[in-house]
Design a protein around this motif. Structure first.
Motif, PDB file in Angstrom:
ATOM      1  N   SER A 189      -1.907  15.178  -3.592  1.00 32.14           N
ATOM      2  CA  SER A 189      -1.202  13.898  -3.601  1.00 32.14           C
ATOM      3  C   SER A 189       0.209  14.012  -3.029  1.00 32.14           C
ATOM      4  CB  SER A 189      -1.136  13.325  -5.027  1.00 32.14           C
ATOM      5  OG  SER A 189      -0.524  14.237  -5.902  1.00 32.14           O
ATOM      6  N   TYR A 190       0.690  15.244  -2.727  1.00 26.81           N
ATOM      7  CA  TYR A 190       1.932  15.398  -1.963  1.00 26.81           C
ATOM      8  C   TYR A 190       1.895  14.567  -0.685  1.00 26.81           C
ATOM      9  CZ  TYR A 190       3.491  19.729  -4.364  1.00 26.81           C
ATOM     10  OH  TYR A 190       3.921  20.657  -5.249  1.00 26.81           O
ATOM     11  N   LEU A 191       0.716  14.530  -0.057  1.00 30.51           N
ATOM     12  CA  LEU A 191       0.591  13.924   1.269  1.00 30.51           C
ATOM     13  C   LEU A 191       0.417  12.414   1.226  1.00 30.51           C
ATOM     14  CD1 LEU A 191      -1.852  16.539   2.899  1.00 30.51           C
ATOM     15  CD2 LEU A 191       0.648  16.495   2.991  1.00 30.51           C
ATOM     16  N   PHE A 192       0.070  11.858   0.070  1.00 32.38           N
ATOM     17  CA  PHE A 192      -0.234  10.433  -0.010  1.00 32.38           C
ATOM     18  C   PHE A 192       0.928   9.543   0.423  1.00 32.38           C
ATOM     19  CE2 PHE A 192      -3.682  10.995  -3.534  1.00 32.38           C
ATOM     20  CZ  PHE A 192      -4.444  11.736  -2.636  1.00 32.38           C
ATOM     21  N   PRO A 193       2.162   9.766  -0.101  1.00 29.47           N
ATOM     22  CA  PRO A 193       3.250   8.858   0.292  1.00 29.47           C
ATOM     23  C   PRO A 193       3.530   8.893   1.782  1.00 29.47           C
ATOM     24  CG  PRO A 193       3.844  10.109  -1.669  1.00 29.47           C
ATOM     25  CD  PRO A 193       2.593  10.737  -1.123  1.00 29.47           C
ATOM     26  N   LEU A 194       3.507  10.092   2.380  1.00 32.26           N
ATOM     27  CA  LEU A 194       3.783  10.190   3.813  1.00 32.26           C
ATOM     28  C   LEU A 194       2.783   9.367   4.611  1.00 32.26           C
ATOM     29  CD1 LEU A 194       5.284  11.459   6.192  1.00 32.26           C
ATOM     30  CD2 LEU A 194       3.694  13.399   6.063  1.00 32.26           C
ATOM     31  N   VAL A 195       1.491   9.566   4.335  1.00 28.91           N
ATOM     32  CA  VAL A 195       0.449   8.844   5.070  1.00 28.91           C
ATOM     33  C   VAL A 195       0.481   7.356   4.720  1.00 28.91           C
ATOM     34  CG1 VAL A 195      -2.033   8.644   5.481  1.00 28.91           C
ATOM     35  CG2 VAL A 195      -1.000  10.902   5.155  1.00 28.91           C
ATOM     36  N   GLY A 196       0.570   7.046   3.425  1.00 30.93           N
ATOM     37  CA  GLY A 196       0.514   5.659   2.974  1.00 30.93           C
ATOM     38  C   GLY A 196       1.672   4.817   3.454  1.00 30.93           C
ATOM     39  N   VAL A 197       2.884   5.344   3.372  1.00 31.49           N
ATOM     40  CA  VAL A 197       4.064   4.575   3.788  1.00 31.49           C
ATOM     41  C   VAL A 197       4.069   4.375   5.300  1.00 31.49           C
ATOM     42  CG1 VAL A 197       6.575   4.605   3.940  1.00 31.49           C
ATOM     43  CG2 VAL A 197       5.467   5.219   1.792  1.00 31.49           C
ATOM     44  N   ILE A 198       3.729   5.424   6.064  1.00 33.96           N
ATOM     45  CA  ILE A 198       3.694   5.293   7.529  1.00 33.96           C
ATOM     46  C   ILE A 198       2.703   4.213   7.955  1.00 33.96           C
ATOM     47  CG2 ILE A 198       2.967   6.447   9.651  1.00 33.96           C
ATOM     48  CD1 ILE A 198       4.203   9.009   8.563  1.00 33.96           C
ATOM     49  N   LEU A 199       1.494   4.223   7.381  1.00 32.87           N
ATOM     50  CA  LEU A 199       0.497   3.210   7.739  1.00 32.87           C
ATOM     51  C   LEU A 199       0.904   1.823   7.252  1.00 32.87           C
ATOM     52  CD1 LEU A 199      -2.844   5.136   7.021  1.00 32.87           C
ATOM     53  CD2 LEU A 199      -1.855   4.570   9.245  1.00 32.87           C
ATOM     54  N   GLY A 200       1.441   1.749   6.033  1.00 37.61           N
ATOM     55  CA  GLY A 200       1.826   0.444   5.493  1.00 37.61           C
ATOM     56  C   GLY A 200       2.959  -0.202   6.261  1.00 37.61           C
ATOM     57  N   VAL A 201       3.996   0.580   6.556  1.00 40.97           N
ATOM     58  CA  VAL A 201       5.150   0.042   7.289  1.00 40.97           C
ATOM     59  C   VAL A 201       4.799  -0.182   8.755  1.00 40.97           C
ATOM     60  CG1 VAL A 201       7.512   0.546   8.039  1.00 40.97           C
ATOM     61  CG2 VAL A 201       6.812   1.072   5.694  1.00 40.97           C
ATOM     62  N   GLY A 202       4.080   0.767   9.359  1.00 41.77           N
ATOM     63  CA  GLY A 202       3.813   0.694  10.789  1.00 41.77           C
ATOM     64  C   GLY A 202       2.748  -0.314  11.179  1.00 41.77           C
ATOM     65  N   SER A 260       0.819  -1.206   0.000  1.00 37.13           N
ATOM     66  CA  SER A 260       0.000   0.000   0.000  1.00 37.13           C
ATOM     67  C   SER A 260       0.858   1.264   0.000  1.00 37.13           C
ATOM     68  CB  SER A 260      -0.931   0.005   1.218  1.00 37.13           C
ATOM     69  OG  SER A 260      -0.195   0.021   2.429  1.00 37.13           O
ATOM     70  N   GLY A 261       2.041   1.208   0.633  1.00 35.86           N
ATOM     71  CA  GLY A 261       2.927   2.364   0.631  1.00 35.86           C
ATOM     72  C   GLY A 261       3.428   2.691  -0.760  1.00 35.86           C
ATOM     73  N   VAL A 262       3.786   1.669  -1.529  1.00 38.18           N
ATOM     74  CA  VAL A 262       4.219   1.882  -2.907  1.00 38.18           C
ATOM     75  C   VAL A 262       3.071   2.432  -3.750  1.00 38.18           C
ATOM     76  CG1 VAL A 262       5.058   0.737  -4.998  1.00 38.18           C
ATOM     77  CG2 VAL A 262       6.004   0.109  -2.771  1.00 38.18           C
ATOM     78  N   ALA A 263       1.865   1.918  -3.510  1.00 38.77           N
ATOM     79  CA  ALA A 263       0.694   2.420  -4.235  1.00 38.77           C
ATOM     80  C   ALA A 263       0.497   3.905  -3.978  1.00 38.77           C
ATOM     81  CB  ALA A 263      -0.554   1.638  -3.818  1.00 38.77           C
ATOM     82  N   SER A 264       0.660   4.337  -2.731  1.00 39.09           N
ATOM     83  CA  SER A 264       0.480   5.757  -2.410  1.00 39.09           C
ATOM     84  C   SER A 264       1.551   6.613  -3.077  1.00 39.09           C
ATOM     85  CB  SER A 264       0.508   5.963  -0.897  1.00 39.09           C
ATOM     86  OG  SER A 264       1.781   5.687  -0.350  1.00 39.09           O
ATOM     87  N   ILE A 265       2.779   6.107  -3.180  1.00 43.12           N
ATOM     88  CA  ILE A 265       3.849   6.848  -3.852  1.00 43.12           C
ATOM     89  C   ILE A 265       3.545   6.989  -5.333  1.00 43.12           C
ATOM     90  CG2 ILE A 265       6.272   6.779  -4.530  1.00 43.12           C
ATOM     91  CD1 ILE A 265       6.868   5.431  -1.849  1.00 43.12           C
ATOM     92  N   LEU A 266       3.149   5.905  -5.972  1.00 43.36           N
ATOM     93  CA  LEU A 266       2.852   5.959  -7.399  1.00 43.36           C
ATOM     94  C   LEU A 266       1.655   6.864  -7.681  1.00 43.36           C
ATOM     95  CD1 LEU A 266       3.441   2.230  -8.378  1.00 43.36           C
ATOM     96  CD2 LEU A 266       4.767   4.197  -9.139  1.00 43.36           C
TER      97      LEU A 266
END
Length: 310
Positions: A251-264, A94-100
């Motif tokens: 979408s600037y904010l998507f990777p920050l939120v997505g990666v934190i939730l996915g990894v954490g 999901s973190g990669v999805a948010s980055i893309l």
């Protein structure tokens, strides 16, 4: 992002948090539901809640007669990208999805000059697009050299196609649906998307099944009520007030939120490709919206023009 009111900034931040967390909830929903069923339940719930919102607010819905425009927006801003993202998250974190998905502004800048002549390409935009797409290549590289067009690479491609949909839809909506109440825009979009996706899900994933686990219902509820209902109301409100380019920057904010939730919370891996690709993509998005490059000599100008260029 200058010129936004405090109210618009609040909407911007809230929308980034809502949509940035959607990748996490999609991943949870996929643990029990197939992708089309999850998307169909999400869209149907959003359409029902938006109907109640419009009814409670006594919103004039005469604009819904513009069914052809809602058909385009229902496909490009809901049915198709929702499915592409949900299907892709079966194959990528999901973190990669948010980055893309944060490449939306890059595609917007790439496409906009073809439809809005005054929105020309500039040096920062060209360099920014190059940096951003280099980040995409970094994210793709491990799969591109090992698994061809199968496996997780197909998930990456699906996410990029969803980003293109999200880049085109606000340009179209701003041109064709500008001035309509955001509740009408969101409502028309969702009911058209529901009419399209539910029959398809019924055919492809028959028999349709409802979730059994409370966590799955929570995921559907979040995606439908918060992500698709509240999120789209905020989206169209911002679109009407600040335009498609600035709205796409959420979408600037998507990777920050997505990666934190996915990894954490999902224990997804944080590889150097994810980190480096994310930095390059976000750096590229920042560059395409810069007034000029710091190493690029400014044009000779005077007075207020020089101040605006800097």
């Amino acid at each position: 992002m200058c010129g936004l009111s405090i109210k618009d900034w609040g909407k911007f931040a809230l929308l980034g948090l809502i949509w940035g967390s959607s990748f996490f909830w999609i991943k949870l929903g996929l643990r029990e539901l197939p992708p089309l069923t999850l998307v169909a339940l999400r869209i149907l719930l959003a359409a029902v809640v938006l109907t109640l919102v419009a009814w409670a607010g006594r919103v004039p819905v005469g604009g819904l007669r513009r069914w052809a425009d809602f058909l385009v927006i229902g496909i490009l801003n809901a049915a198709l990208p929702f499915f592409l993202i949900t299907w892709s998250e079966q194959h990528i974190p999901s973190g990669v999805a948010s980055i893309l998905n944060s490449t939306v502004p890059l595609f917007t800048i790439l496409l906009s000059p073809w439809f809005v002549p005054e929105d020309r390409w500039t040096a920062p935009r060209v360099v920014g697009m190059g940096v951003g797409f280099l980040g995409v290549i970094v994210l793709l590289s491990p799969q591109a050299f090992s698994s061809g067009l199968s496996g997780s690479l197909s998930g990456h491609i699906g996410m990029l196609l969803a980003s293109i949909c999200y880049a085109v839809s606000p340009i179209y909506a701003r041109r064709r649906l500008s001035g309509l109440d955001p509740r009408v825009q969101a409502l028309g979009q969702m009911w058209v998307a529901a009419a399209l996706i539910i029959p398809i899900a019924g055919q492809v994933e028959a028999p349709l099944t409802l979730p059994r686990l409370p966590l799955s219902w929570l995921a559907v509820g979040w995606l439908g009520i918060v992500g698709s209902c509240a999120g789209n109301l905020l989206f169209y409100s911002l679109l009407n007030s600040v335009g498609p380019t600035r709205t796409a920057l959420v979408s600037y904010l998507f990777p920050l939120v997505g990666v934190i939730l996915g990894v954490g919370l999902l224990a997804e891996p944080l590889t150097w490709q994810i980190f480096a690709g994310g930095v390059l993509i976000i750096g590229g998005v920042l560059l395409v919206n810069a007034r000029r490059l710091w190493f690029w000599p400014p044009r000779k100008a005077s007075g207020v023009h020089l101040l605006e260029e800097l």
